[in-house]
Design an enzyme around this catalytic site. Structure first.
Site, PDB file in Angstrom:
ATOM      1  N   HIS A   1       0.833  -1.214   0.000  1.00 50.68           N
ATOM      2  CA  HIS A   1       0.000   0.000   0.000  1.00 50.68           C
ATOM      3  C   HIS A   1       0.865   1.260   0.000  1.00 50.68           C
ATOM      4  O   HIS A   1       0.685   2.153  -0.833  1.00 50.68           O
ATOM      5  CB  HIS A   1      -0.910  -0.013   1.233  1.00 50.68           C
ATOM      6  CG  HIS A   1      -1.725   1.228   1.402  1.00 50.68           C
ATOM      7  ND1 HIS A   1      -3.054   1.299   1.069  1.00 50.68           N
ATOM      8  CD2 HIS A   1      -1.407   2.472   1.879  1.00 50.68           C
ATOM      9  CE1 HIS A   1      -3.516   2.511   1.324  1.00 50.68           C
ATOM     10  NE2 HIS A   1      -2.531   3.246   1.813  1.00 50.68           N
ATOM     11  N   GLU A   2       1.779   1.340   0.949  1.00 49.90           N
ATOM     12  CA  GLU A   2       2.591   2.559   1.054  1.00 49.90           C
ATOM     13  C   GLU A   2       3.480   2.741  -0.172  1.00 49.90           C
ATOM     14  O   GLU A   2       3.746   3.869  -0.587  1.00 49.90           O
ATOM     15  CB  GLU A   2       3.427   2.539   2.339  1.00 49.90           C
ATOM     16  CG  GLU A   2       2.602   2.574   3.622  1.00 49.90           C
ATOM     17  CD  GLU A   2       1.636   3.745   3.690  1.00 49.90           C
ATOM     18  OE1 GLU A   2       1.927   4.804   3.096  1.00 49.90           O
ATOM     19  OE2 GLU A   2       0.577   3.596   4.330  1.00 49.90           O
TER      20      GLU A   2
ATOM     21  N   HIS B   1       1.748   4.672  -2.837  1.00 50.76           N
ATOM     22  CA  HIS B   1       1.941   6.125  -2.727  1.00 50.76           C
ATOM     23  C   HIS B   1       3.291   6.522  -3.332  1.00 50.76           C
ATOM     24  O   HIS B   1       3.408   7.547  -4.016  1.00 50.76           O
ATOM     25  CB  HIS B   1       1.916   6.549  -1.258  1.00 50.76           C
ATOM     26  CG  HIS B   1       0.567   6.560  -0.624  1.00 50.76           C
ATOM     27  ND1 HIS B   1      -0.502   7.244  -1.147  1.00 50.76           N
ATOM     28  CD2 HIS B   1       0.114   5.987   0.531  1.00 50.76           C
ATOM     29  CE1 HIS B   1      -1.555   7.094  -0.354  1.00 50.76           C
ATOM     30  NE2 HIS B   1      -1.218   6.330   0.648  1.00 50.76           N
TER      31      HIS B   1
ATOM     32  N   HIS C   1       3.195   6.762  -6.986  1.00 48.67           N
ATOM     33  CA  HIS C   1       2.506   7.993  -7.364  1.00 48.67           C
ATOM     34  C   HIS C   1       3.491   9.166  -7.364  1.00 48.67           C
ATOM     35  O   HIS C   1       3.441  10.049  -8.226  1.00 48.67           O
ATOM     36  CB  HIS C   1       1.360   8.241  -6.385  1.00 48.67           C
ATOM     37  CG  HIS C   1       0.286   9.128  -6.890  1.00 48.67           C
ATOM     38  ND1 HIS C   1      -0.845   9.422  -6.158  1.00 48.67           N
ATOM     39  CD2 HIS C   1       0.151   9.825  -8.036  1.00 48.67           C
ATOM     40  CE1 HIS C   1      -1.620  10.232  -6.844  1.00 48.67           C
ATOM     41  NE2 HIS C   1      -1.041  10.505  -7.985  1.00 48.67           N
TER      42      HIS C   1
END
Length: 713
Positions: free
Chosen positions: A502-503, A506, A509
């Site tokens: 998940h992290e 980011h 992104h």
């Protein structure tokens, strides 16, 4: 979680601030102040000579922040005044670009400072954070409420501007108006006062909660009470106790209500003590009780909403988000809440049935849920978390899982960098290379929990991407995994594995940011979009070719047996009623705190929260919200006020986009390139509802999310 640190809009200045290490001159207000020799040696005064301006952690000291803040603020205020008072006609270059270029020293210092106060703080940094919170708020207001500046921005003509420039101009106009640039002088003055107090309160809240989490750790003196924990977990707890100067075994608290060890602790009394240590951590009536602060924050936010001409803070806050209105956000929460609570009731019945079969003689309580849910999972799916953990060693998951998936889907590669200075010995650094082999970014990871680190996990930038400034991204992911005893492997749960993926979503992104201007670069997007790329990256944790590559037994190095993989997949919808209910109930608490329209609607913290949960049908005592108001750091200290719903909104986007990917070939480079082009690389350079439609060819649909959770067939 994306750590929100967009510096231009948080930097601020108190009018009485003076830099004590500057030369005294008779320079006019339009001249940039010249630093003296002492200040010139400050590492924040110039761009770091390290690759991509990575921070010089071997040179940065606590004492460097204050003079960098003071000088940086004074420079930025001169720069902004020069822009606002420029006699030339307003243009995009002499106004917007000039603003993008302003505050260089201050931004550089703030980005490092706020990452350190979250991940490696100390009393000096905590004090600085509290002192400068209202100071920074004042500078933000001085810029955003500057009438001359606002009028220049409004006067800029859109004709002949490029698409990114048009978007940036629109966002500057919107952001100034959201900040109150078009308010009356009286209301502007009130907004400034409110913002300064909110900044102070938020910092005080964060400091108190850090202390409450540290002091709330449960000390166990009899090892028999830890029956069910592994030998390594017990050794780690003993090491934590010793480090804290105590005798016994210290069970540190994580940010959330439920604690990971609850699923293995066999002693019910120990489970209850650990759960209550978590639940009551910040409401003991002591110096670290957060309730009076958050109640004041809620009232001030309501007042701010009114000053901005809105019925509530939530109405003001959501106007530039994908959801647009609180009603749209609440509607999504309601559509999830009903099937989630119904499913959680069925799950509770299963757990109670098991307790009765074992002649437990008690009704299931919150501290029992994870322990017995794990047993139900074993019975239904023959799946034991302790069978899984040996296949998930932290660095193997990172390099052979997270990195491997990114290489396969996007073509990027990684090289460990031992030559870059780091802010703590636990931190590791990598250089990231693009699909064409060119260097793309620097990436740091900070894996282990510490008593001077905020709870949870997040991503943030040390340097933000910008073609205008010639900057490539320098990014950090911070986690709170339990550090193993010396010489032992760092084994994590499958939930921890998905957190890492998940992290890193980011991080992707941020890595693929491709904008000219920082303000619309990378993760500088609406809150209810920012979690979308991170959540979709979680799917790669179970993608067969990826899982086979990283799920390796830490001793034998053999891959996880297919039978165990199948069990994990079959158990994918297990406990979804519980996990969705705890998230949606927390989001509902947040939205209600910030949807108050009249002060008479407020009640004391615990009473207010209890009434909200009852009103919206969250009446299962055994399913508490993921965050209890006193320690809901996201909304009182983390920038997610009236925004926690964003996780569910992004989850809707994520499930629908993954549905598109799986029906178009799955984990192919073609799909990776498409996702990078239409989602990860656009930043906030266009309407993100349109960006989503460009990728999938349709508006987002909730049904794929409901199906993925097992709520509908």
């Amino acid at each position: 979680m994306k750590n929100i640190t967009s510096v231009f809009f948080i930097s601020s200045l108190a009018m009485t601030t003076a830099c004590t290490t500057m030369k005294t001159t008779n320079a006019s207000p339009t001249e940039i102040p010249v630093p003296d020799a002492t200040l010139a040696a400050n590492p924040f005064m110039k761009k770091s000579p390290l690759q991509y301006q990575a921070p010089e952690f071997d040179k940065i000291k606590d004492e460097h922040f204050k003079p960098a803040f003071d000088y940086g603020m004074k420079v930025q205020i001169v720069e902004v005044d020069n822009i606002a008072n420029n006699p030339a006609a307003p243009t995009f270059e002499n106004t917007i670009v000039a603003l993008e270029n302003s505050g260089e020293v201050l931004k550089r210092a703030q980005l490092v400072f706020y990452n350190l106060t979250g991940s490696n703080t100390n009393p000096t940094l905590q004090k600085l954070e509290e002192v400068y919170a209202p100071v920074f708020s004042a500078l933000s207001d001085k810029i955003m409420l500057n009438e001359k500046l606002y009028n220049r921005i409004k006067a800029i003509k859109k004709e002949n501007l490029g698409s990114e420039e048009k978007r940036l101009l629109e966002l500057y106009t919107t952001n100034f108006e959201i900040a109150g640039a078009n308010l009356s002088p009286e209301n502007k003055a009130q907004v400034k006062k409110v913002n300064e107090e909110l900044a102070t309160l938020s910092t005080q809240y964060t400091s108190k909660l850090l202390n409450a989490r540290k002091d709330g750790a449960l000390l166990i003196t009899d090892v028999k009470e830890l029956d069910g924990l592994s030998a390594d977990e017990i050794a780690a707890a003993a090491a934590d106790a010793k480090s804290a100067g105590k005798t016994g075994y210290l069970l540190a608290l994580q940010n959330t209500t439920q604690q990971p060890m609850l699923q293995n602790l066999k002693n019910r009394a120990t489970r209850e003590k650990l759960f209550k240590a978590s639940w009551y951590r910040a409401e003991k009536g002591d110096a670290d009780d957060t309730r009076s602060i958050l109640e004041r924050e809620a009232k001030l936010r309501m007042e701010k909403g009114h000053l901005m001409g809105k019925k509530s803070f939530a109405e003001w806050k959501l106007q530039d988000q994908m959801a647009k209105t609180p009603e749209n956000a609440v509607n999504l929460l309601a559509r999830l809440a009903t099937p989630a609570v119904e499913t959680a009731k069925k799950e509770s019945d299963e757990i109670q049935k098991l307790i009765d079969q074992q002649k437990g003689g008690f009704s299931v309580e919150p501290w029992d849920w994870n322990f017995y849910a794990e047993q139900v999972r074993k019975a239904k799916y023959d799946l034991d978390e302790n069978q899984i953990k040996p296949y998930f060693e932290v660095k193997t998951v990172l390099e052979k899982g997270v990195f491997y998936a990114a290489e396969k889907f996007y073509g990027i590669t990684f090289k460990k960098r031992n030559d870059l200075p780091v802010y703590h010995t636990d931190v590791v650094a990598y250089e990231v290379f693009d699909r064409d082999g060119k260097s793309l970014a620097i990436y740091y990871l900070d894996f282990y929990t510490r008593n001077n680190k905020n709870g949870g996990a997040w991503m943030s930038n040390f340097v933000e991407q910008s073609h205008l400034l010639g900057q490539k991204p320098v990014i950090v992911n911070v986690f709170n995994y339990q550090k193993p005893a010396e010489g032992k492997p760092s084994l994590i749960s499958y939930d921890d594995v998905t957190t890492m993926f998940h992290e890193f979503g980011h991080t992707l992104h941020g890595l693929f940011a491709d904008q000219k201007y920082i303000s619309i670069s990378g993760t500088n997007v609406p809150r209810d979009f920012v979690e979308f790329p991170s959540q979709i990256n979680e799917f790669f944790a179970l993608e067969p070719s990826v899982l086979k590559n990283y799920a390796l037994h830490y001793q034998t190095k053999r891959p996880m047996p297919q039978a165990l993989v199948d069990k994990i997949k079959k158990a994918g919808t297990f406990n979804q009623g519980y996990s969705t209910t705890e998230l949606v109930s927390a989001a509902t608490i947040d939205m209600n705190w910030h949807s108050v329209t009249d002060a008479s609607q407020f009640k004391p913290t615990l009473e207010f929260e209890k009434a909200v949960l009852a009103k919206y049908g969250f009446n299962l005592k055994e399913v508490p919200p993921r965050y209890h108001s006193p320690y809901f750091a996201h909304i009182w200290g983390g920038g997610y006020s009236a925004g926690y719903y964003a996780y569910m909104w992004s989850d809707m986007l994520n499930a629908d986009a993954w549905d598109w990917i799986t029906t178009h070939g799955g984990m192919t480079r073609e799909n990776g390139d498409r996702f990078r082009k239409y989602i990860l690389s656009v930043g906030n350079s266009m309407d993100l509802n349109e960006a989503f439609k460009n990728f999938t060819g349709r508006n987002p649909d909730l049904n794929p999310l409901l199906k993925s959770k097992g709520f509908i067939k």
